[in-house]
Each structure stands twice: as structure tokens, then as C-alpha cells.
Motif scaffolding. Structure first.
Motif, PDB file in Angstrom:
ATOM      1  N   ASP A   7       0.395  -0.928   0.277  1.00 34.02           N
ATOM      2  CA  ASP A   7       0.108  -0.440  -0.104  1.00 34.02           C
ATOM      3  C   ASP A   7       1.050   1.042   0.125  1.00 34.02           C
ATOM      4  O   ASP A   7       2.010   1.032   0.701  1.00 34.02           O
ATOM      5  N   PRO A   8       0.915   2.242  -1.154  1.00 34.67           N
ATOM      6  CA  PRO A   8       1.661   3.038  -1.024  1.00 34.67           C
ATOM      7  C   PRO A   8       1.536   4.151   0.551  1.00 34.67           C
ATOM      8  O   PRO A   8       2.809   4.927   0.880  1.00 34.67           O
ATOM      9  N   ALA A   9       0.547   4.109   1.417  1.00 41.47           N
ATOM     10  CA  ALA A   9       0.297   4.942   2.458  1.00 41.47           C
ATOM     11  C   ALA A   9      -0.726   4.419   3.229  1.00 41.47           C
ATOM     12  O   ALA A   9      -1.596   3.707   3.328  1.00 41.47           O
ATOM     13  N   ILE A  20       1.590  -3.407   8.337  1.00 41.33           N
ATOM     14  CA  ILE A  20       2.473  -3.194   6.511  1.00 41.33           C
ATOM     15  C   ILE A  20       2.108  -4.106   6.172  1.00 41.33           C
ATOM     16  O   ILE A  20       2.842  -5.105   6.701  1.00 41.33           O
ATOM     17  N   THR A  21       1.544  -3.969   4.607  1.00 41.75           N
ATOM     18  CA  THR A  21       2.327  -5.575   4.041  1.00 41.75           C
ATOM     19  C   THR A  21       2.502  -5.683   3.013  1.00 41.75           C
ATOM     20  O   THR A  21       2.633  -4.577   2.318  1.00 41.75           O
ATOM     21  N   CYS A  22       2.282  -6.694   2.461  1.00 43.53           N
ATOM     22  CA  CYS A  22       3.639  -6.683   1.348  1.00 43.53           C
ATOM     23  C   CYS A  22       3.123  -7.917   0.313  1.00 43.53           C
ATOM     24  O   CYS A  22       3.699  -9.314   1.669  1.00 43.53           O
ATOM     25  N   GLN A  23       2.332  -8.037  -0.715  1.00 44.04           N
ATOM     26  CA  GLN A  23       2.121  -9.295  -1.205  1.00 44.04           C
ATOM     27  C   GLN A  23       2.803  -9.873  -2.154  1.00 44.04           C
ATOM     28  O   GLN A  23       3.159  -8.705  -3.152  1.00 44.04           O
ATOM     29  N   GLY A 101       9.871  -4.328  -2.779  1.00 44.32           N
ATOM     30  CA  GLY A 101       8.227  -3.850  -2.580  1.00 44.32           C
ATOM     31  C   GLY A 101       8.474  -2.295  -2.829  1.00 44.32           C
ATOM     32  O   GLY A 101       9.623  -2.093  -3.518  1.00 44.32           O
ATOM     33  N   GLY A 102       7.728  -1.811  -3.555  1.00 44.18           N
ATOM     34  CA  GLY A 102       6.984   0.045  -3.767  1.00 44.18           C
ATOM     35  C   GLY A 102       7.440   1.015  -2.868  1.00 44.18           C
ATOM     36  O   GLY A 102       6.956   1.936  -2.972  1.00 44.18           O
TER      37      GLY A 102
END
Lengths: 109, 120
Positions: A7-9, A20-23, A101-102
Motif C-alpha cells: 500500500d502506498p500510504a 504494513i503488508t507486502c504481497q 516492494g514499492g
């Protein structure tokens, strides 16, 4: 997919808990690591090997994984935790390629 | 503890070659994979590649045709060469030590980063 999606923010009230997630498909095979980056600074490792903290990282930081999603949880967020957070892991496509991740910008309200 | 310091030109002309060096101090070069990571202004991190102590290299497929990472263990440094640069290569370039085993990879320590701007 060979990407890692964040998620960006995300925002959290001071003292509350935030995840805070990372897929990504690579997370089914490889463990995530997490980095904190504050403005003008190099990234700093906060979680490695899915749920290990380097020396000096407060124990309010923890990591976990479920399926293709890795999570960084901050329990009792502090003002100094406001930063960008990046996940990374090995690329499931082979060799020793690496994915990032971004990034997620965490705001502590 | 191991510390890293990047050095090299801050400005590179389009189509020319970017060259950076990372000096390793406070520890042995045998303990890590030596890595380059970059971050365009206002954007996220991108892994460029790494070199092992034995000299094996691995590169980001999107950069592989233009990248070379080398090392001089006698001088405790490793280097990045990126050819045919364009404005898209403008970024903060970080060197880092990476630990790799099994299902794990992570980056620590990091250098402070050096900004390289591609401009005529």
C-alpha cells in the motif's frame, strides 16, 4: 507475479498498532525482510528472516507471513516510526534475483 | 562493525558510463554478498546486483546488459559500472552488504548513498 505490492500510504494514531503488508507470489517460497527509511537517510533493516530484529531495533517491530502476504506490525507506534517502509525477498524465478516492494509511507498522527 | 562508503562522479553525460566504488571498512569482505541498490528521486528501491567473495555475480534482468559489478578484495572495495546511461538512471546509488542463505536475503549494512545525475 514476480512483484511485491505494498500500500502506498498508511496512517496510525500515536500509540496504536499498525500493520504494513507486502504481497507477492515469491513470498510463498521466501522470507521477507523489512527496511525503514527516513528522509535523507539510507534504509535501515528492521526485520530479517521474516521475524527477527537486528540489534537496536525496538521490540514493538515484528514480522509475520500468511500465504503470499508478509506483514510488518508496529505495536504502539511512536512519532519516530514515521518513515517509508520497504519489504524485500528473493525472486522465485530463480538464481539470486531480488525483489523490493514499492514502499509504504507511514504517517503517525 | 562493517561500514560502507560510496564514491564516484555525481554527474554523468547521457550515453556514457557510470562508475562507482564502495569501500568496505571495519570487517572482512568474506562475510557478505556485495550489492548495489539504487533509488530514483522520490521513488522506491531497485536491486541492481551483487558479487560474492568468490566473484560470482548476479544482476537485475532489466539492467543485466549494461551492468558489471567487480571487486578488489586486496583493496577492500567493490565497484559498479553501468553503461549507456540515460536520464532514467538518475538515482541515489547505495552499496550494501547482503546476507543470503536458503529462503532468506537481507541487506545490512548500507552505505550512505551517492547521488548520480545523468545530464548533458
Amino acid at each position: 507475479s514476480s512483484e511485491l505490492t505494498q500500500d502506498p500510504a498508511v496512517s496510525v494514531a500515536l500509540g496504536q498498532t499498525v500493520r504494513i503488508t507486502c504481497q507477492g507470489d515469491s513470498l510463498r517460497s521466501f522470507y521477507a525482510s523489512w527496511y525503514q527509511q527516513k528522509p535523507g537517510q539510507a534504509p535501515r533493516l528492521v526485520i530479517y528472516d521474516q521475524n527477527n530484529r537486528p540489534s537496536g531495533i525496538p521490540d514493538r517491530f515484528s514480522g509475520s507471513r500468511s500465504g503470499n502476504t508478509a506483514s510488518l506490525t508496529i505495536t504502539g507506534a511512536q512519532a519516530e516510526d514515521e518513515a517509508d517502509y520497504y519489504c524485500n525477498c528473493r525472486d522465485r524465478r530463480g538464481n539470486l534475483g531480488v525483489l523490493f516492494g514499492g514502499g509504504t509511507k507511514l504517517t503517525v498522527l | 562493525q562493517v561500514q560502507l562508503q560510496e564514491s564516484g562522479p555525481g554527474l554523468v553525460k547521457p550515453s556514457e558510463t557510470l562508475s562507482l566504488t564502495c569501500t568496505v571498512s571495519g570487517g572482512s569482505m568474506t562475510n557478505y554478498f556485495w550489492t548495489w541498490i539504487r533509488q530514483p528521486p522520490g521513488k522506491g528501491l531497485e536491486w541492481i546486483g551483487h558479487i560474492t567473495y568468490s566473484g560470482y555475480t548476479d544482476y537485475n534482468p532489466s539492467l543485466q546488459s549494461r551492468v558489471t559489478i567487480s571487486q578488489d578484495t586486496s583493496k577492500n572495495h567493490f565497484s559498479l559500472t553501468l553503461t549507456s546511461v540515460t536520464a532514467a538512471d538518475t538515482a541515489l546509488y547505495y552499496c550494501a552488504g547482503s546476507t543470503v542463505f536458503g529462503v532468506v536475503i537481507y541487506f545490512d549494512p548500507w552505505g550512505q548513498g551517492t547521488l548520480v545525475t545523468v545530464t548533458s
